[in-house]
Design an enzyme around this catalytic site. Structure first.
Site, PDB file in Angstrom:
ATOM      1  N   HIS A   1      29.294  84.093  77.871  1.00  0.00           N
ATOM      2  CA  HIS A   1      30.164  83.862  79.028  1.00  0.00           C
ATOM      3  C   HIS A   1      31.388  84.780  78.940  1.00  0.00           C
ATOM      4  O   HIS A   1      31.853  85.334  79.940  1.00  0.00           O
ATOM      5  CB  HIS A   1      30.684  82.413  79.050  1.00  0.00           C
ATOM      6  CG  HIS A   1      29.622  81.361  78.980  1.00  0.00           C
ATOM      7  ND1 HIS A   1      29.640  80.348  78.056  1.00  0.00           N
ATOM      8  CD2 HIS A   1      28.509  81.160  79.721  1.00  0.00           C
ATOM      9  CE1 HIS A   1      28.590  79.565  78.233  1.00  0.00           C
ATOM     10  NE2 HIS A   1      27.884  80.040  79.238  1.00  0.00           N
TER      11      HIS A   1
ATOM     12  N   LYS B   1      22.114  76.706  74.060  1.00  0.00           N
ATOM     13  CA  LYS B   1      22.365  75.432  73.393  1.00  0.00           C
ATOM     14  C   LYS B   1      21.200  75.067  72.497  1.00  0.00           C
ATOM     15  O   LYS B   1      21.370  74.631  71.380  1.00  0.00           O
ATOM     16  CB  LYS B   1      22.492  74.358  74.469  1.00  0.00           C
ATOM     17  CG  LYS B   1      23.878  73.831  74.624  1.00  0.00           C
ATOM     18  CD  LYS B   1      23.881  72.848  75.751  1.00  0.00           C
ATOM     19  CE  LYS B   1      24.222  71.497  75.193  1.00  0.00           C
ATOM     20  NZ  LYS B   1      25.353  70.856  75.789  1.00  0.00           N
TER      21      LYS B   1
ATOM     22  N   CYS C   1      12.226  73.112  86.904  1.00  0.00           N
ATOM     23  CA  CYS C   1      12.903  73.229  85.610  1.00  0.00           C
ATOM     24  C   CYS C   1      14.322  72.695  85.791  1.00  0.00           C
ATOM     25  O   CYS C   1      15.093  73.241  86.595  1.00  0.00           O
ATOM     26  CB  CYS C   1      12.966  74.682  85.131  1.00  0.00           C
ATOM     27  SG  CYS C   1      14.035  74.861  83.680  1.00  0.00           S
TER      28      CYS C   1
ATOM     29  N   LYS D   1      18.418  85.161  73.134  1.00  0.00           N
ATOM     30  CA  LYS D   1      19.529  84.845  74.022  1.00  0.00           C
ATOM     31  C   LYS D   1      20.257  83.628  73.455  1.00  0.00           C
ATOM     32  O   LYS D   1      19.626  82.700  72.976  1.00  0.00           O
ATOM     33  CB  LYS D   1      19.004  84.522  75.419  1.00  0.00           C
ATOM     34  CG  LYS D   1      20.119  84.190  76.411  1.00  0.00           C
ATOM     35  CD  LYS D   1      19.574  83.988  77.808  1.00  0.00           C
ATOM     36  CE  LYS D   1      20.690  83.894  78.825  1.00  0.00           C
ATOM     37  NZ  LYS D   1      21.060  82.564  79.227  1.00  0.00           N
TER      38      LYS D   1
ATOM     39  N   CYS E   1       8.811  76.675  81.621  1.00  0.00           N
ATOM     40  CA  CYS E   1       9.704  77.481  82.445  1.00  0.00           C
ATOM     41  C   CYS E   1       9.751  78.911  81.898  1.00  0.00           C
ATOM     42  O   CYS E   1       9.892  79.103  80.689  1.00  0.00           O
ATOM     43  CB  CYS E   1      11.102  76.861  82.397  1.00  0.00           C
ATOM     44  SG  CYS E   1      12.374  78.007  82.920  1.00  0.00           S
TER      45      CYS E   1
ATOM     46  N   HIS F   1      30.764  80.353  75.305  1.00  0.00           N
ATOM     47  CA  HIS F   1      30.333  81.157  74.164  1.00  0.00           C
ATOM     48  C   HIS F   1      30.546  82.635  74.491  1.00  0.00           C
ATOM     49  O   HIS F   1      30.996  82.966  75.596  1.00  0.00           O
ATOM     50  CB  HIS F   1      28.895  80.833  73.742  1.00  0.00           C
ATOM     51  CG  HIS F   1      27.846  81.053  74.807  1.00  0.00           C
ATOM     52  ND1 HIS F   1      27.622  82.270  75.391  1.00  0.00           N
ATOM     53  CD2 HIS F   1      26.979  80.194  75.393  1.00  0.00           C
ATOM     54  CE1 HIS F   1      26.648  82.170  76.273  1.00  0.00           C
ATOM     55  NE2 HIS F   1      26.244  80.902  76.304  1.00  0.00           N
TER      56      HIS F   1
ATOM     57  N   CYS G   1      17.111  75.247  84.829  1.00  0.00           N
ATOM     58  CA  CYS G   1      17.397  76.256  85.876  1.00  0.00           C
ATOM     59  C   CYS G   1      17.835  75.600  87.161  1.00  0.00           C
ATOM     60  O   CYS G   1      18.377  76.268  88.036  1.00  0.00           O
ATOM     61  CB  CYS G   1      16.150  77.044  86.256  1.00  0.00           C
ATOM     62  SG  CYS G   1      15.483  78.104  85.022  1.00  0.00           S
TER      63      CYS G   1
ATOM     64  N   HIS H   1      13.503  79.298  80.295  1.00  0.00           N
ATOM     65  CA  HIS H   1      13.936  78.454  79.184  1.00  0.00           C
ATOM     66  C   HIS H   1      12.837  78.114  78.189  1.00  0.00           C
ATOM     67  O   HIS H   1      13.113  77.570  77.119  1.00  0.00           O
ATOM     68  CB  HIS H   1      14.551  77.155  79.718  1.00  0.00           C
ATOM     69  CG  HIS H   1      15.838  77.390  80.431  1.00  0.00           C
ATOM     70  ND1 HIS H   1      15.903  77.627  81.779  1.00  0.00           N
ATOM     71  CD2 HIS H   1      17.097  77.476  79.962  1.00  0.00           C
ATOM     72  CE1 HIS H   1      17.160  77.829  82.120  1.00  0.00           C
ATOM     73  NE2 HIS H   1      17.913  77.749  81.038  1.00  0.00           N
TER      74      HIS H   1
HETATM   75  N1  MSP Z   1      26.199  78.106  87.015  1.00  0.00           N
HETATM   76  C1  MSP Z   1      25.324  79.205  87.072  1.00  0.00           C
HETATM   77  C2  MSP Z   1      25.947  80.374  87.825  1.00  0.00           C
HETATM   78  C3  MSP Z   1      26.357  80.072  89.217  1.00  0.00           C
HETATM   79  S1  MSP Z   1      27.165  81.414  89.953  1.00  0.00           S
HETATM   80  C4  MSP Z   1      27.302  81.019  91.571  1.00  0.00           C
HETATM   81  C5  MSP Z   1      24.960  79.656  85.663  1.00  0.00           C
HETATM   82  N2  MSP Z   1      25.816  79.317  84.696  1.00  0.00           N
HETATM   83  S2  MSP Z   1      25.657  79.660  83.150  1.00  0.00           S
HETATM   84  O1  MSP Z   1      26.825  79.115  82.538  1.00  0.00           O
HETATM   85  O2  MSP Z   1      24.410  79.216  82.661  1.00  0.00           O
HETATM   86  O3  MSP Z   1      25.634  81.193  82.982  1.00  0.00           O
HETATM   87  C6  MSP Z   1      26.444  82.001  83.721  1.00  0.00           C
HETATM   88  C7  MSP Z   1      26.499  83.406  83.208  1.00  0.00           C
HETATM   89  O4  MSP Z   1      26.959  83.433  81.869  1.00  0.00           O
HETATM   90  C8  MSP Z   1      25.238  84.243  83.124  1.00  0.00           C
HETATM   91  O5  MSP Z   1      24.705  84.789  84.225  1.00  0.00           O
HETATM   92  C9  MSP Z   1      25.827  85.372  82.348  1.00  0.00           C
HETATM   93  O6  MSP Z   1      26.681  86.084  83.186  1.00  0.00           O
HETATM   94  C10 MSP Z   1      26.604  84.650  81.315  1.00  0.00           C
HETATM   95  N3  MSP Z   1      25.788  84.444  80.136  1.00  0.00           N
HETATM   96  C11 MSP Z   1      25.293  83.279  79.638  1.00  0.00           C
HETATM   97  N4  MSP Z   1      24.635  83.531  78.487  1.00  0.00           N
HETATM   98  C12 MSP Z   1      24.673  84.844  78.232  1.00  0.00           C
HETATM   99  C13 MSP Z   1      24.272  85.670  77.192  1.00  0.00           C
HETATM  100  N5  MSP Z   1      23.643  85.235  76.134  1.00  0.00           N
HETATM  101  N6  MSP Z   1      24.585  86.985  77.297  1.00  0.00           N
HETATM  102  C14 MSP Z   1      25.304  87.494  78.338  1.00  0.00           C
HETATM  103  N7  MSP Z   1      25.684  86.744  79.318  1.00  0.00           N
HETATM  104  C15 MSP Z   1      25.344  85.448  79.338  1.00  0.00           C
HETATM  105  O7  MSP Z   1      23.964  80.335  85.494  1.00  0.00           O
END
Ligand code: MSP
Length: 507
Positions: A21, A303, A126, A300, A149, A18, A129, A152
């Site tokens: 990311h 899902k 959690c 934020k 949590c 999304h 997390c 979340h």
């Molecule tokens: N898998 C772990 C990270 C392991 S790194 C060794 C994880 N993954 S995640 O897919 O849930 O999220 C990764 C990253 O995506 C977040 O830290 C952030 O950088 C980015 N984001 C996810 N949702 C976000 C927003 N709504 N806004 C900005 N960044 C976000 O955590």
């Protein structure tokens, strides 16, 4: 010339890509492109995080194996990054053999150093997390026995396990010492203060293995356990850099210049990870740079809140460059930012269609009409020369911080000044001759410099402007700062007007 190694978090494969990311990944890509322009050798790493209980449950819910889920969704991330022109050097998956090898070697080093111990553990867990929470962190909910949590907002579960523990408490002083000596190791300052406060508050040993399921990397000294997903995920940064299988490559690249992360995962990156690295005898990253969340309707994206926006939907409307520009220009790196569709349209129209697109089309139109399509040279001592030098300095400072929005603001100041210069001189009313040539040459030169400075953010349009100016090669082959010094547009080149670079959008 230096080396620049930057990473994104590896994304969980239970989710589709999304714009949250994408924000991290585009930011890293732009920073790396800037370094490439400066002549640095760059290694940009991204990838997917595929192990753990959360993935296992997500796969079960869909009636497929965790590997199938990982294959399917990891490919979606790759595709999303291709659609956003992300020029990564490696895409690591934690299910790869080289990753297993690196994690096992790494954890064995920590174990041999005496920092891992077997204990029985019961705690509030959690699954989203993949982490235990201390009582003090839990959000109490009336009428609910176990609280929620803090990240979340979902009910925690009680988990009892025989776990290996990483003796993080031993690293409190060493971490404080490290951060004392490396003030830039967490960016921005507010996050650094948070990290320091957390460390000073006292560090607990942390459970680093699970024995209730097999979807993970087995501990080399006790195969009944797999590494807890974070102890498997964080080492992706060393496994992709060759820790398990290519010591020369590892030597060249470790430690990274930046781990780019969202603020939600700063503790893992700026507390657990440096301690683990110290234990294994490796240097911590030079900087963990944490940005805020992109919020949709004040929340934020997740899902569960069903407020996710897929990058491809916005790319279809704004183009790759329009997408990238918006997120780099409108989210200042650090605080949370609300995503707004109208905001995105307004920014696109103002900066891309009305400023940069318009500057190019005005100049190209006059060159075609009055100069037979041949572009002239800039004047030395041009009124735009100072503006160009300031843009180069401002962009350099902004990308170095890193503050992409400031770098782009400085770049667009030159675009606006070039437009103002045209309005003041009205070349469209002038007769052909030296005076007209000077004004057009100055504007063409401003466009050339802007296409260099803007290339990290809008690579396709910047390369296209370069090409239409008749210049050989591409912005990607140029080296800053020399290439951006005033006077580089040679004149005598055929300028191609072409279609609108950024067609205006209506809200
Ligand atoms: N898998 C772990 C990270 C392991 S790194 C060794 C994880 N993954 S995640 O897919 O849930 O999220 C990764 C990253 O995506 C977040 O830290 C952030 O950088 C980015 N984001 C996810 N949702 C976000 C927003 N709504 N806004 C900005 N960044 C976000 O955590």
């Amino acid at each position: 010339m230096g080396r620049f190694y930057a990473t994104t978090p590896i994304y969980y494969v239970n989710d589709a890509p999304h714009i949250g990311h994408a924000y991290t990944t585009v930011t890293g890509d732009a920073l790396c492109r800037w370094r490439r322009l400066q002549g640095d050798e760059v290694f940009y790493l991204t990838g997917t995080d595929e192990h753990g209980l959360k993935m296992l449950r997500a796969a079960e819910a869909q009636g497929i194996s965790p590997k199938e889920l990982a294959d399917r969704n990891s490919a979606r991330f790759r595709q999303a990054w291709d659609e956003l022109a992300i020029d990564y050097d490696q895409f690591i998956r934690t299910s790869e053999a080289r990753h297993y090898q690196a994690v096992q070697r790494f954890l064995q080093a920590v174990y041999d150093n005496g920092d891992i111990e077997l204990r029985t553990y019961e705690g509030l867990y959690c699954v989203a997390c993949e982490a235990y929470y201390a009582e003090a962190e839990v959000v109490a909910v009336e009428g609910q026995e176990l609280g929620n949590c803090p990240v979340h907002g979902r009910p925690l579960e009680v988990l009892t396990e025989e776990n290996y523990f990483f003796l993080l408490s031993r690293y409190q002083e060493r971490l404080l010492d490290w951060y004392g000596r490396n003030p830039g190791a967490v960016y921005p300052e507010t996050r650094r203060n948070e990290v320091l406060a957390f460390i000073k508050g006292g560090l607990q040993d942390i459970s680093m293995s699970r024995s209730s399921f097999r979807w993970g990397v087995p501990l080399p000294w006790d195969e009944r356990h797999v590494a807890w997903v974070w102890f498997d995920a964080l080492p992706n940064y060393i496994s992709a850099a060759g820790y398990g299988d290519d010591p020369d490559f590892f030597q060249r690249w470790w430690p990274p210049a930046y781990h780019l992360v969202g603020k939600d995962i700063i503790r893992f990156h700026a507390v657990y990870w440096p301690a683990m690295l110290m234990s294994a005898g490796l240097e911590p990253p030079r900087c963990v740079a944490a940005h805020g969340w992109l919020l949709v309707g004040g929340e934020k994206m997740s899902k569960t809140s069903l407020n996710q926006i897929a990058p491809a939907d916005l790319v279809a409307e704004f183009g790759v460059d329009g997408f990238r520009y918006h997120f780099l220009r409108d989210s200042s790196f650090g605080p949370d930012g609300d995503f707004s569709y109208e905001g995105m349209v307004n920014r696109y129209n103002a900066d891309l269609a009305n400023q940069l697109g318009n500057l190019f089309s005005r100049v190209a139109t006059v060159v075609a009409r009055k100069c037979g399509g041949t572009g002239s040279r800039p004047q030395s001592g041009s009124p735009l020369q100072q503006a160009a030098a300031e843009a180069v300095a401002g962009a350099t400072a902004g990308w170095a911080k890193p503050a992409p929005s400031e770098a782009l603001e400085a770049t667009w100041k030159l675009v606006r000044e070039a437009n103002a210069y045209l309005e003041a001189n009205e070349p469209w009313k002038a007769e052909p001759g030296p005076a007209l040539d000077s004004v057009l040459g100055d504007a063409l030169e401003a466009l050339r410099i802007v296409s260099l400075l803007a290339w990290p953010a809008i690579p396709a349009a910047a390369s296209e402007i370069w090409r239409r100016l008749g210049l050989p090669g591409a912005p990607a082959d140029q080296r800053l700062p020399e290439a951006a010094s005033w006077g580089g547009y040679p004149g005598g080149l055929q300028v191609e007007k072409g279609q609108a670079l950024f067609p205006r959008l209506s809200v």
